[in-house]
Design a protein around this motif. Structure first.
Motif, PDB file in Angstrom:
ATOM      1  N   ASN A   1      -9.644   3.148  -0.090  1.00  0.00           N
ATOM      2  CA  ASN A   1     -10.355   2.096  -0.830  1.00  0.00           C
ATOM      3  C   ASN A   1      -9.396   1.021  -1.317  1.00  0.00           C
ATOM      4  O   ASN A   1      -9.737  -0.171  -1.337  1.00  0.00           O
ATOM      5  CB  ASN A   1     -11.091   2.705  -2.020  1.00  0.00           C
ATOM      6  CG  ASN A   1     -12.345   3.455  -1.595  1.00  0.00           C
ATOM      7  OD1 ASN A   1     -12.924   3.153  -0.549  1.00  0.00           O
ATOM      8  ND2 ASN A   1     -12.742   4.450  -2.381  1.00  0.00           N
ATOM      9  N   ILE A   2      -8.176   1.429  -1.704  1.00  0.00           N
ATOM     10  CA  ILE A   2      -7.174   0.435  -2.116  1.00  0.00           C
ATOM     11  C   ILE A   2      -6.806  -0.452  -0.934  1.00  0.00           C
ATOM     12  O   ILE A   2      -6.676  -1.680  -1.070  1.00  0.00           O
ATOM     13  CB  ILE A   2      -5.931   1.145  -2.671  1.00  0.00           C
ATOM     14  CG1 ILE A   2      -6.302   1.967  -3.923  1.00  0.00           C
ATOM     15  CG2 ILE A   2      -4.826   0.148  -2.991  1.00  0.00           C
ATOM     16  CD1 ILE A   2      -5.151   2.765  -4.479  1.00  0.00           C
TER      17      ILE A   2
ATOM     18  N   ALA B   1      -3.816   6.020   5.198  1.00  0.00           N
ATOM     19  CA  ALA B   1      -4.399   5.694   3.893  1.00  0.00           C
ATOM     20  C   ALA B   1      -5.527   6.657   3.542  1.00  0.00           C
ATOM     21  O   ALA B   1      -5.688   7.078   2.389  1.00  0.00           O
ATOM     22  CB  ALA B   1      -4.906   4.255   3.880  1.00  0.00           C
TER      23      ALA B   1
ATOM     24  N   ILE C   1       0.853  -1.175   0.000  1.00  0.00           N
ATOM     25  CA  ILE C   1       0.000   0.000   0.000  1.00  0.00           C
ATOM     26  C   ILE C   1       0.895   1.233   0.000  1.00  0.00           C
ATOM     27  O   ILE C   1       1.674   1.452   0.935  1.00  0.00           O
ATOM     28  CB  ILE C   1      -0.943   0.015   1.220  1.00  0.00           C
ATOM     29  CG1 ILE C   1      -1.710  -1.303   1.326  1.00  0.00           C
ATOM     30  CG2 ILE C   1      -1.899   1.194   1.127  1.00  0.00           C
ATOM     31  CD1 ILE C   1      -2.569  -1.608   0.118  1.00  0.00           C
TER      32      ILE C   1
ATOM     33  N   VAL D   1      -6.040   6.711  -0.373  1.00  0.00           N
ATOM     34  CA  VAL D   1      -5.906   5.326  -0.869  1.00  0.00           C
ATOM     35  C   VAL D   1      -6.596   4.351   0.065  1.00  0.00           C
ATOM     36  O   VAL D   1      -6.245   3.171   0.118  1.00  0.00           O
ATOM     37  CB  VAL D   1      -4.410   4.961  -1.034  1.00  0.00           C
ATOM     38  CG1 VAL D   1      -3.773   5.795  -2.112  1.00  0.00           C
ATOM     39  CG2 VAL D   1      -3.649   5.130   0.292  1.00  0.00           C
TER      40      VAL D   1
ATOM     41  N   ASP E   1       1.334   5.571  -0.552  1.00  0.00           N
ATOM     42  CA  ASP E   1       0.641   6.853  -0.537  1.00  0.00           C
ATOM     43  C   ASP E   1       0.969   7.597  -1.831  1.00  0.00           C
ATOM     44  O   ASP E   1       1.750   7.097  -2.661  1.00  0.00           O
ATOM     45  CB  ASP E   1       1.033   7.662   0.709  1.00  0.00           C
ATOM     46  CG  ASP E   1       2.513   8.045   0.713  1.00  0.00           C
ATOM     47  OD1 ASP E   1       2.977   8.563   1.724  1.00  0.00           O
ATOM     48  OD2 ASP E   1       3.212   7.824  -0.314  1.00  0.00           O
ATOM     49  N   PRO E   2       0.396   8.799  -2.080  1.00  0.00           N
ATOM     50  CA  PRO E   2       0.645   9.504  -3.344  1.00  0.00           C
ATOM     51  C   PRO E   2       2.116   9.815  -3.615  1.00  0.00           C
ATOM     52  O   PRO E   2       2.505  10.010  -4.773  1.00  0.00           O
ATOM     53  CB  PRO E   2      -0.176  10.794  -3.187  1.00  0.00           C
ATOM     54  CG  PRO E   2      -1.293  10.419  -2.269  1.00  0.00           C
ATOM     55  CD  PRO E   2      -0.690   9.451  -1.297  1.00  0.00           C
TER      56      PRO E   2
END
Length: 550
Positions: free
Chosen positions: A504-505, A497, A474, A502, A476-477
């Motif tokens: 939903n990811i 998140a 996972i 993110v 981040d941007p």
């Protein structure tokens, strides 16, 4: 009937391919049988035959074109014996002087009128002569049974002149006597029409008032029903929790219909039971067992929405039914008013139409497709009246015969009818506006419940994911690693998140399968004392120990 000059220069179109193939140059007329045989489309040349269209090949004569079957409808003139003979005689009708056999000059032939189906000529238009109209200089000559055409003169029987004399002098007697009677009849018709017009106006006014009252009552009832429905719906939508969502769904869509709908569908999101357990995961197909389980747990409505079930389908049907009901009421009122109007107008026309019999038509009356109802100068006979009634041109025939009062009556009734239509349209607009208001309110409530349900489902997914490992990295941007594969989801990870957009990811990468423990992992490192262990000789250790002891 049709006028010959109206057909000249019309384009010819085929019905099989819709192609423009020719233009009409002239009419082919058999003067011996008083019959139109066809149309000339190409004149004879030095090395070519003339081309014609026989009348039986014509499917329709319209205001702009003549329709034939196909290109094969145009044939060479020598292939049709009757047409070949007419063209060979080279008779020119236009300008031919028409005399009776007693020597009375009736005028010069200008045009002819024929039946478009049978081709039978019904009359001729002539210029000049003893019976010519003072205004146009034209007169209508009824077609005799036999017409003898020479090089310069065409002869008709004396009876033709008598018929034309009746046209000018009147069927009932001399000119002056007929004018006096017609004047008296016109005055009588005037009084009758005025009385009938007044009665029609009163009836129409009464009809308009009745329609207004019915519309007001229908509009009021529709408003009350819509208001009651809105109040009931609003009371059911007060509580914005899951029970309200279920109540709304079940009220809008029958549970039995929900159950049938969900079977075989794929869920678009996870469906949880009331205690937080997972009933179905995103992407799973709903079986009959799943639908029955959801019904027992009271979450059939959630399953219905999760599979894409629409809450507005039945609303749309209900609104459509309400709209159709209101429209039907307005249509019934409109039809009733229209029937009264038509009855009044028909009564007026029926009284006036009898006065036009025997009068001379001052201008040509045509149907909508160009068909001639009555030619200028023609006397109105029973056949003309039947033709006018067939094509709905009684009022135009009255006007053409000089009965202008019918126009005034028709104008009055049309104005009243337009006023009635405006009132009906206003009533329909009010009912439609009430329906739109109800729809907007219900739509806003449904959207609010949907947002509330989405937030609750998101919270449930987060609680279900906490403490479980993730199945992928996972990021981040900024591509910083929030969790690596196999690491447990924590509150801190959820917060990061969510901040990075993110979440939903993260929630879609939760490992939710139960741990699998193999039989090898469950096995102890050594054998039990009572277990059997075999060596290469096939005997157990226990047996070997027993032999040694003995």
């Amino acid at each position: 009937m049709r006028k010959g000059s109206d057909v000249i220069d019309k384009v010819v179109v085929t019905s099989d391919k819709g192609q423009k193939i020719q233009r009409i140059l002239d009419l082919i007329f058999d003067h011996k049988r008083n019959q139109l045989l066809g149309f000339l489309v190409e004149e004879k040349g030095l090395f070519r035959d003339a081309k014609v269209i026989p009348l039986q090949e014509v499917l329709a004569i319209g205001s702009d074109a003549i329709i034939v079957k196909s290109k094969e409808s145009v044939v060479k003139a020598h292939r049709v014996i009757a047409i070949k003979e007419i063209l060979h005689q080279n008779i020119v009708l236009r300008g031919t002087r028409i005399l009776t056999t007693e020597g009375l000059y009736l005028g010069g032939l200008v045009d002819l009128f024929f039946d478009e189906h049978s081709g039978l000529v019904e009359g001729y238009e002539v210029s000049g002569g003893v019976f010519a109209d003072a205004y146009s200089g034209r007169s209508f000559v009824p077609a005799p049974e036999a017409l003898t055409i020479g090089d310069d003169v065409a002869f008709v029987p004396p009876e033709t002149a008598q018929m034309m004399e009746e046209q000018v002098g009147g069927i009932r007697g001399a000119v002056q006597a007929t004018e006096d009677r017609l004047q008296e009849s016109a005055q009588t018709a005037n009084r009758r029409l005025q009385s009938a017009s007044q009665n029609a106006g009163e009836q129409l006014q009464s009809s308009v008032e009745n329609v207004n009252r019915r519309l007001q009552s229908a509009s009021q009832n529709a408003s009350e029903q819509l208001q009651a429905a809105t109040d009931v719906t609003s009371s059911k939508l007060q509580d914005l929790n899951r029970d309200a969502a279920a109540s709304l769904t079940n009220n809008l869509v029958d549970p039995a219909e929900q159950k049938v709908y969900v079977i075989g569908k794929h869920v678009e999101r996870d469906v949880l039971t009331p205690d937080g357990s997972v009933l179905l995961l995103q992407g799973q197909s709903v079986t009959l067992v799943d639908a029955e389980a959801a019904e027992r747990l009271g979450i059939l409505d959630e399953l219905y929405r999760a599979t894409g079930g629409s809450l507005t389908a039945n609303i749309s049907r209900n609104l459509q039914a309400a709209t159709e009901s209101t429209s039907n009421r307005i249509a019934n009122a409109t039809m009733s008013s229209a029937a009264n109007l038509r009855h009044s107008v028909n009564a007026l026309t029926a009284q006036a139409i009898q006065q036009v019999r025997g009068r001379r038509v001052l201008q040509t009356v045509r149907a909508d497709d160009g068909l001639i109802i009555a030619a200028s100068g023609q006397i109105v006979t029973e056949s003309v009246l039947v033709r006018a009634q067939t094509y709905g041109k009684q009022a135009e025939l009255l006007n053409a015969a000089g009965l202008a009062l019918a126009t005034a009556v028709r104008s009055t009734t049309n104005d009243t009818w337009l006023e009635t239509k405006v009132q009906l349209r206003q009533g329909a607009s009010v009912a439609q506006e009430n329906l739109n208001t109800f729809w907007q309110a219900l739509k806003q409530k449904a959207e609010m419940l949907q947002r509330r349900s989405t937030r609750a489902m998101r919270k449930q997914r987060i609680e279900l994911a906490l403490g479980r490992p993730v199945t992928r990295v996972i990021l981040d941007p900024e591509d910083n690693v929030i969790l690596n594969v196999g690491e447990l989801i924590t509150h801190c990870a959820v917060r990061q998140a969510e901040e990075g957009g993110v979440l939903n990811i993260l929630l879609s990468s939760v490992y939710i399968k139960e741990p699998e423990i193999s039989g090898q992992e469950l096995r102890a490192q050594e054998h039990g004392m009572a277990a059997l262990s075999y060596h290469d000789n096939g005997r157990s250790q226990l047996e070997a120990k027993s032999i040694t002891v003995n």
